[in-house]
Design a protein around this motif. Structure first.
Motif, PDB file in Angstrom:
ATOM      1  N   ASP A 299     -75.001   7.231 -58.487  1.00 31.67           N
ATOM      2  CA  ASP A 299     -74.902   5.920 -57.954  1.00 31.67           C
ATOM      3  C   ASP A 299     -74.078   4.989 -59.083  1.00 31.67           C
ATOM      4  N   THR A 300     -74.540   5.146 -60.372  1.00 27.17           N
ATOM      5  CA  THR A 300     -73.767   4.340 -61.220  1.00 27.17           C
ATOM      6  C   THR A 300     -72.531   4.585 -61.433  1.00 27.17           C
TER       7      THR A 300
ATOM      8  N   SER B 132     -79.838  11.044 -59.522  1.00 25.32           N
ATOM      9  CA  SER B 132     -79.409   9.814 -58.571  1.00 25.32           C
ATOM     10  C   SER B 132     -78.855   8.685 -59.207  1.00 25.32           C
ATOM     11  N   GLU B 133     -79.543   8.454 -60.220  1.00 20.68           N
ATOM     12  CA  GLU B 133     -79.051   7.122 -60.955  1.00 20.68           C
ATOM     13  C   GLU B 133     -77.704   7.384 -61.575  1.00 20.68           C
TER      14      GLU B 133
ATOM     15  N   GLN C 204     -70.554   5.371 -59.249  1.00 20.41           N
ATOM     16  CA  GLN C 204     -69.445   4.608 -58.161  1.00 20.41           C
ATOM     17  C   GLN C 204     -69.631   2.928 -58.221  1.00 20.41           C
ATOM     18  N   LYS C 205     -70.247   2.369 -59.339  1.00 20.08           N
ATOM     19  CA  LYS C 205     -70.351   1.025 -59.442  1.00 20.08           C
ATOM     20  C   LYS C 205     -68.739   0.426 -60.003  1.00 20.08           C
TER      21      LYS C 205
ATOM     22  N   SER D 184     -78.234   4.399 -66.320  1.00 21.54           N
ATOM     23  CA  SER D 184     -78.907   5.240 -65.548  1.00 21.54           C
ATOM     24  C   SER D 184     -80.359   5.623 -66.255  1.00 21.54           C
TER      25      SER D 184
END
Length: 321
Positions: A213-214, A209-210, A216-217, A242
């Motif tokens: 998510d990372t 998940s991390e 897309q930052k 992450s």
């Protein structure tokens, strides 16, 4: 850094104090007391029993008894076992290292397998590889540890006979010898893999998940637009950021493994603290139970402290100013 650590230590001290009070009053509310483990003669006159009770300080007010009990516990004296008629410290000392080694080996296996699986799943999400890994984690989340351990014991212990089905070392070996060490590790493999193959599911899901998510930052998009290679982008930016939640959970992971080993030790008849805890509850040996609860509670508090310190090192932004 040091200010944060000192503040966190000051918070942990009252937590330990409240935990010790809770364990003390829990012990006081249970049938039996420290004298129960010392009386071997059921026909002992009531006057002699009362004299022993006064000698042991069991007629003192609760706060004096608590003071004597906690001071003894801090010195490693938890009284005597009711059923085994031996000091609790000696009884626990024979088993605590078995649980420590089981938890340590399980932790190593969880991170050795969980981190690469989490990285692959996050890096190649929505691919066949990702679906296979997440499918396993869903099954792992839904499978109780004791059911999985029983299955591992049945297949690899009784059917294939690859690993021993009980104990912590082969009988007759002298401690400290090479054969003794090899036997210890050999007996650890099956129970530690049983814990790790279920325990790694959380690590994989957190890391996956991390990473997703990372990726897309904005700072990752900026680095990619500047021509940073994908390998360098993952190694220096995505993976590094992450891993922070995994590092933060490290302390809790160890203490949760200690408590989770209760079922595994009972199933594999592995002589650790978990098996002793179950046996003590079954035989109502409350002096041993309270000692194990206190030690486990302290371990959880220390694990939380360790996680906070690790997280403050990894991410200095969370430090208290």
């Amino acid at each position: 850094m040091w200010k944060f650590t000192i503040r966190r230590l000051l918070i942990a001290i009252p937590q330990m104090f409240l935990l010790s009070l809770l364990v003390f009053f829990m012990a006081k509310s249970m049938p039996g007391d420290a004298l129960t483990g010392l009386i071997n003669n059921p026909d002992l006159p009531a006057e002699a029993v009362q004299e022993l009770r006064v000698k042991l300080g069991l007629d003192n007010p609760w706060y004096i008894q608590y003071k004597d009990w906690i001071l003894g516990a801090l010195q490693g004296d938890f009284g005597n076992s009711f059923t085994r008629k031996m000091p609790v410290t000696e009884l626990i000392g024979d088993r605590i290292w078995n649980t420590v080694w089981l938890s340590a080996m399980s932790t190593v296996l969880i991170y050795l397998m969980g981190i690469p699986l989490g990285i692959w799943s996050g890096k190649y999400h929505d691919t066949l590889r990702d679906r296979m890994i997440t499918g396993y984690t869903y099954i792992g989340f839904a499978t109780p540890l004791f059911i999985f351990a029983l299955l591992m014991l049945l297949v690899f212990g009784f059917m294939l006979r690859w690993f021993p089905t009980g104990g912590s070392v082969a009988p007759g070996l002298e401690p400290g010898t090479w054969d003794y060490i090899v036997s210890k590790i050999y007996h650890l493999i099956l129970p530690s893999f049983s814990i790790a193959l279920i325990g790694l599911t959380g690590t994989v899901q957190y890391l996956r998940s991390e990473i997703i998510d990372t990726k897309q930052k904005d700072f990752v998009r900026l680095a990619r637009s500047k021509g940073v290679s994908e390998k360098r982008l993952y190694n220096n930016h995505i993976f590094r950021n992450s891993l922070m939640p995994i590092a933060a959970l490290f302390g809790y992971e160890i203490t949760l493994l200690i408590s989770g080993s209760i079922f595994v030790e009972s199933i594999f008849t592995y002589p650790g603290m978990g098996q002793l805890f179950v046996q003590s509850i079954t035989t109502r040996d409350f002096s041993v139970v309270t000692a194990l609860v206190l030690i486990s509670g302290f371990a959880f508090i220390i694990g939380g402290l360790l996680s906070d310190i690790i997280m403050s090192i990894v991410d200095p932004r969370i430090r208290i100013k």
